[in-house]
Scaffold this motif. Sequence first.
Motif, PDB file in Angstrom:
ATOM      1  N   VAL A   1      28.650 -26.025   6.175  1.00  0.00           N
ATOM      2  CA  VAL A   1      27.690 -26.930   5.871  1.00  0.00           C
ATOM      3  C   VAL A   1      27.958 -28.511   5.240  1.00  0.00           C
ATOM      4  CG1 VAL A   1      25.979 -27.165   4.324  1.00  0.00           C
ATOM      5  CG2 VAL A   1      26.368 -24.786   5.731  1.00  0.00           C
ATOM      6  N   GLN A   2      29.480 -27.906   4.325  1.00  0.00           N
ATOM      7  CA  GLN A   2      29.832 -29.008   3.864  1.00  0.00           C
ATOM      8  C   GLN A   2      30.246 -30.227   4.925  1.00  0.00           C
ATOM      9  OE1 GLN A   2      30.310 -29.491   0.126  1.00  0.00           O
ATOM     10  NE2 GLN A   2      29.419 -27.511   0.136  1.00  0.00           N
ATOM     11  N   GLY A   3      31.080 -29.563   5.887  1.00  0.00           N
ATOM     12  CA  GLY A   3      31.106 -31.061   7.201  1.00  0.00           C
ATOM     13  C   GLY A   3      30.405 -31.886   6.958  1.00  0.00           C
ATOM     14  N   ALA A   4      29.428 -30.850   7.992  1.00  0.00           N
ATOM     15  CA  ALA A   4      27.765 -31.702   7.912  1.00  0.00           C
ATOM     16  C   ALA A   4      27.501 -32.659   6.861  1.00  0.00           C
ATOM     17  CB  ALA A   4      27.226 -30.695   8.182  1.00  0.00           C
ATOM     18  N   MET A   5      27.777 -31.611   5.906  1.00  0.00           N
ATOM     19  CA  MET A   5      26.731 -33.456   4.795  1.00  0.00           C
ATOM     20  C   MET A   5      27.519 -35.058   4.709  1.00  0.00           C
ATOM     21  SD  MET A   5      24.861 -30.997   3.173  1.00  0.00           S
ATOM     22  CE  MET A   5      24.441 -31.725   1.075  1.00  0.00           C
ATOM     23  N   GLN A   6      29.431 -34.323   4.657  1.00  0.00           N
ATOM     24  CA  GLN A   6      30.004 -35.118   5.019  1.00  0.00           C
ATOM     25  C   GLN A   6      29.963 -36.727   6.028  1.00  0.00           C
ATOM     26  OE1 GLN A   6      34.604 -34.756   5.666  1.00  0.00           O
ATOM     27  NE2 GLN A   6      34.483 -33.443   3.971  1.00  0.00           N
ATOM     28  N   VAL A   7      29.325 -35.403   7.321  1.00  0.00           N
ATOM     29  CA  VAL A   7      28.772 -36.626   8.955  1.00  0.00           C
ATOM     30  C   VAL A   7      27.914 -37.624   8.775  1.00  0.00           C
ATOM     31  CG1 VAL A   7      28.189 -36.694  10.900  1.00  0.00           C
ATOM     32  CG2 VAL A   7      29.795 -35.125   9.871  1.00  0.00           C
ATOM     33  N   HIS A   8      26.782 -36.655   7.328  1.00  0.00           N
ATOM     34  CA  HIS A   8      25.711 -37.983   7.347  1.00  0.00           C
ATOM     35  C   HIS A   8      26.660 -38.969   6.572  1.00  0.00           C
ATOM     36  CE1 HIS A   8      21.877 -38.889   6.271  1.00  0.00           C
ATOM     37  NE2 HIS A   8      21.996 -39.080   5.013  1.00  0.00           N
ATOM     38  N   ARG A   9      27.223 -39.084   5.425  1.00  0.00           N
ATOM     39  CA  ARG A   9      28.188 -40.389   5.189  1.00  0.00           C
ATOM     40  C   ARG A   9      28.644 -41.661   5.599  1.00  0.00           C
ATOM     41  NH1 ARG A   9      28.540 -36.566  -0.067  1.00  0.00           N
ATOM     42  NH2 ARG A   9      30.397 -35.245   1.544  1.00  0.00           N
ATOM     43  N   SER A  10      29.825 -40.331   6.696  1.00  0.00           N
ATOM     44  CA  SER A  10      30.792 -41.631   7.699  1.00  0.00           C
ATOM     45  C   SER A  10      29.401 -41.882   9.261  1.00  0.00           C
ATOM     46  CB  SER A  10      31.728 -40.890   8.036  1.00  0.00           C
ATOM     47  OG  SER A  10      31.249 -39.230   8.438  1.00  0.00           O
ATOM     48  N   ARG A  11      28.303 -40.714   9.535  1.00  0.00           N
ATOM     49  CA  ARG A  11      27.290 -41.894  10.626  1.00  0.00           C
ATOM     50  C   ARG A  11      26.415 -40.714   9.821  1.00  0.00           C
ATOM     51  NH1 ARG A  11      31.409 -41.231  15.452  1.00  0.00           N
ATOM     52  NH2 ARG A  11      33.670 -41.271  13.820  1.00  0.00           N
ATOM     53  N   PRO A  12      25.965 -42.703   9.575  1.00  0.00           N
ATOM     54  CA  PRO A  12      24.166 -41.855   9.237  1.00  0.00           C
ATOM     55  C   PRO A  12      23.674 -41.520  10.226  1.00  0.00           C
ATOM     56  CG  PRO A  12      25.197 -44.114   8.662  1.00  0.00           C
ATOM     57  CD  PRO A  12      26.292 -43.228   9.185  1.00  0.00           C
ATOM     58  N   ASP A  13      23.812 -42.262  11.577  1.00  0.00           N
ATOM     59  CA  ASP A  13      22.295 -42.035  13.153  1.00  0.00           C
ATOM     60  C   ASP A  13      22.814 -40.605  13.612  1.00  0.00           C
ATOM     61  OD1 ASP A  13      25.256 -42.410  13.546  1.00  0.00           O
ATOM     62  OD2 ASP A  13      24.257 -43.818  15.601  1.00  0.00           O
ATOM     63  N   ALA A  14      23.726 -39.791  12.914  1.00  0.00           N
ATOM     64  CA  ALA A  14      23.587 -38.421  13.470  1.00  0.00           C
ATOM     65  C   ALA A  14      22.730 -37.599  13.130  1.00  0.00           C
ATOM     66  CB  ALA A  14      25.521 -37.470  12.647  1.00  0.00           C
ATOM     67  N   VAL A  15      22.448 -36.753  14.012  1.00  0.00           N
ATOM     68  CA  VAL A  15      21.410 -36.014  13.759  1.00  0.00           C
ATOM     69  C   VAL A  15      21.954 -34.359  13.594  1.00  0.00           C
ATOM     70  CG1 VAL A  15      19.096 -34.991  15.135  1.00  0.00           C
ATOM     71  CG2 VAL A  15      19.764 -36.930  15.688  1.00  0.00           C
ATOM     72  N   ARG A  16      20.723 -34.078  12.232  1.00  0.00           N
ATOM     73  CA  ARG A  16      21.807 -32.842  11.918  1.00  0.00           C
ATOM     74  C   ARG A  16      20.892 -31.608  11.473  1.00  0.00           C
ATOM     75  NH1 ARG A  16      23.621 -34.394   6.290  1.00  0.00           N
ATOM     76  NH2 ARG A  16      21.406 -34.677   5.940  1.00  0.00           N
ATOM     77  N   ILE A  17      20.785 -30.505  12.540  1.00  0.00           N
ATOM     78  CA  ILE A  17      20.407 -29.266  12.074  1.00  0.00           C
ATOM     79  C   ILE A  17      21.495 -28.102  11.489  1.00  0.00           C
ATOM     80  CG2 ILE A  17      19.000 -27.419  14.018  1.00  0.00           C
ATOM     81  CD1 ILE A  17      19.500 -30.265  15.758  1.00  0.00           C
ATOM     82  N   PHE A  18      19.848 -27.615  11.026  1.00  0.00           N
ATOM     83  CA  PHE A  18      20.200 -26.766   9.924  1.00  0.00           C
ATOM     84  C   PHE A  18      19.838 -25.371  10.732  1.00  0.00           C
ATOM     85  CE2 PHE A  18      20.940 -23.561   6.688  1.00  0.00           C
ATOM     86  CZ  PHE A  18      22.135 -23.900   5.848  1.00  0.00           C
ATOM     87  N   LEU A  19      20.369 -24.354  10.933  1.00  0.00           N
ATOM     88  CA  LEU A  19      20.641 -22.791  11.875  1.00  0.00           C
ATOM     89  C   LEU A  19      20.274 -22.057  10.218  1.00  0.00           C
ATOM     90  CD1 LEU A  19      19.713 -22.081  14.477  1.00  0.00           C
ATOM     91  CD2 LEU A  19      21.888 -21.125  14.531  1.00  0.00           C
ATOM     92  N   ALA A  20      19.374 -21.433  10.210  1.00  0.00           N
ATOM     93  CA  ALA A  20      18.691 -20.660   9.349  1.00  0.00           C
ATOM     94  C   ALA A  20      18.692 -18.930   9.027  1.00  0.00           C
ATOM     95  CB  ALA A  20      17.727 -20.828   8.575  1.00  0.00           C
ATOM     96  N   PRO A  21      19.024 -18.821   8.646  1.00  0.00           N
ATOM     97  CA  PRO A  21      18.995 -16.494   8.680  1.00  0.00           C
ATOM     98  C   PRO A  21      17.014 -16.492   8.898  1.00  0.00           C
ATOM     99  CG  PRO A  21      20.185 -16.935   6.819  1.00  0.00           C
ATOM    100  CD  PRO A  21      19.901 -18.019   7.661  1.00  0.00           C
TER     101      PRO A  21
END
Length: 194
Positions: A103-123
């Motif tokens: 999750v921390q890395g995924a939050m970083q991607v948002h800052r460096s690559r704002p066009d990335a599509v981010r999906i959170f898989l939850a239990p």
Amino acid sequence: MNKKGILFVITGPSGVGKGTVLAEVRRQKDVYFSISATTRQPREGEQDGVHYFFLTREQFEQKIAENGFLEHAEFSGNCYGTPAAPVDAHLEEGTDVILEIEVQGAMQVHRSRPDAVRIFLAPPSYAELEKRLTGRGTETEEAVRMRLETAKHELTLAPEFDYVVINNTVEQAVADVLAIMQAEACRAQRVTLH
Ligand code: 5GP
């Protein structure tokens, strides 16, 4: 003109089933699946350059110094990072890319690559996650405890993502991820009319 690929980031707590869901997505869709670098020890059956690039801490730090990672994070006492060059090469040639990261890395991607599509898989629930992580048998009791502690915090971050997919059944979660990928490819800003 060459159409660029889409960068998808799939995250979620350890044990939620990211690997299982993505193995199936990969079977059904032509995408480049990023191979991460890590300082953790290989598990039985894991091969260098296939499942991960297994690096020493010195090698990992060297790569950070060279700006070689798209993102990197420390998780449960080990370092994990996404090598940037292969990801960018595939995006440039028009291939979609999937990162499976914590999750921390995924939050970083948002800052460096704002066009990335981010999906959170939850239990379906925290209790279910506990059951899955304990039942997996790949970690020591202490490592499981650490991962569950981290998961508690990670679950609070789900609303920060573009999509949340609940992994009730693998079949439904795979269908949801594929539907998101399909819809994102049709986003008006990504489509060029001739
Ligand atoms: P594991 O040790 O179980 O293979 O991975 C632990 C966690 O690290 C998982 O949540 C996995 O998705 C994540 N992970 C794997 N590769 C990367 C990466 O390159 N960057 C980040 N930030 N997390 C990663």
